[in-house]
Design an enzyme around this catalytic site. Structure first.
Site, PDB file in Angstrom:
ATOM      1  CE  LYS A 115      -4.379  -1.607   1.855  1.00 41.65           C
ATOM      2  NZ  LYS A 115      -5.411  -1.457   2.877  1.00 41.65           N
ATOM      3  CE  LYS A 197      -9.817 -14.966  -3.643  1.00 39.24           C
ATOM      4  NZ  LYS A 197      -9.485 -14.879  -2.229  1.00 39.24           N
ATOM      5  CE  LYS A 200     -13.325  -6.045  -1.375  1.00 43.27           C
ATOM      6  NZ  LYS A 200     -14.109  -5.646  -0.231  1.00 43.27           N
TER       7      LYS A 200
END
Ligand code: TRP
Length: 334
Positions: A115, A197, A200
């Protein structure tokens, strides 16, 4: 333990759209857990502001997520679905735990490194101590089990370390949480890259089915799903795209993998994709209808928010008072 039940806690960020993968892999199974566990599902808005958010957007997404959980079948009377920011104990315990966490430990967190690289213009202290807030979330409810994905295992590990360190100094204050590994739950892959996978945060909207996608969109996305040129509906690792579609069809229809393969043996991919789209839409449309009802029923959702915040606060305060006493804060004068 609460009333002889083990405690299960999970937090979810109201960022990104919930996908079919989240639903079939996790949410759908959570519905059955409330009988066995005392469950807390927190919409973790304190965590969300570690990266810059648009306030109106954050508020809306948080409420939508909460409604979607209920629409997907989590009974809000049996599952404590609440906003993290409505229970001040999270932030208070996080501060205390910060004083029992080492910079070196936090420096090793891979999600922090990722991040920080992604938001290089805003590497704030909250981003760095994010795992401590997550530890506070979990420990505040004396949680026994935490359903987490692989990406969060390191955070659960540090939670256990912090709890054990605290207990070693002050006695048995915290329950040591374990990861909850689901007995069932399908792993749904991206429609555009079936080796990956379904996520979102995928930038390609065609890679994921979102829970709020309408029927036409769902069918269009399945039509575009990446498969192979073998023209053979079979369940094997060489055909990951078809395998994924079989998995999706099987979970949504309740039919076994074998029966699904038999049903479509010899049929074309086009027909199969359409059938998968139909069965997924049949599954999602009722959830969407309930969601829209809740959108209109502000009073009902507000009452759930209020009741569950009170319930969460009750358990949070119990732990917090114990911790405050242990570290030497004076009793309040009542
Ligand atoms: N960090 C988690 C995520 O991004 C969300 C989260 C916050 C969480 N607190 C938690 C998950 C406590 C499990 C338990 O997915």
């Amino acid at each position: 333990m609460i009333d002889d039940k083990k405690v299960l806690f999970s937090g979810m960020q109201a960022t990104g759209n919930i996908t079919l993968g989240n639903y079939l892999g996790a949410l759908k199974n959570w519905v059955t857990l409330a009988d066995e566990y005392e469950t807390f599902y927190s919409v973790v808005d304190l965590h969300s502001i570690t990266v810059r958010q648009d306030p109106a957007e954050l508020r809306k997404r948080a409420r939508n997520l909460l409604m979607l959980y209920i629409a997907a079948g989590l009974d809000p009377k049996k599952n404590c679905i609440y906003y993290q920011s409505h229970v001040s104990g999270h932030a208070e315990l996080a501060w205390i735990l910060n004083c029992f966490t080492y910079m070196g430990e936090l420096n090793r967190m891979t999600q922090y490194k990722d991040k920080a690289a992604k938001h290089a213009d805003n590497i704030n202290a909250g981003l760095f101590t994010y795992p401590v807030l997550m530890a506070a979330d979990i420990l505040l409810y004396q949680t026994d089990v935490v359903p987490v994905g692989k990406d969060q295992l390191q955070h659960l590990e540090i939670t256990r370390d912090i709890a054990q360190r605290f207990n070693a100094i002050y006695g048995d204050v915290f329950t040591i949480p374990e990861p909850y590994i689901a007995k069932t739950g399908a792993k749904i892959m991206s429609l555009q890259d079936p080796e990956k996978k379904m996520s979102k945060s995928d930038e390609n909207p065609n890679a994921s089915i979102y829970l709020m996608d309408d029927k036409d969109t769902i069918i269009r996305k399945f039509k575009r799903a990446v498969t192979d040129s073998l023209a053979n509906i079979a369940y094997n690792e060489e055909q990951p795209g078809i395998k994924n579609l079989i998995d999706i069809y099987s979970v949504c229809s309740g039919k076994s993998i074998e029966d699904t393969v038999k049903e479509f043996e010899g049929k074309g991919y086009g027909d199969f994709k359409l059938a998968v789209g139909e069965v997924v839409a049949d599954k999602l449309v009722p959830i969407q209808e309930r969601f829209h009802e809740y959108e209109k029923d502000k009073a009902f959702i507000d009452s759930i928010i209020k009741e569950n915040a009170e319930k969460a606060n009750y358990y949070a305060q119990k732990t917090l008072r114990k911790v405050q006493k242990k570290v030497g804060f004076p009793d309040k004068i009542r």
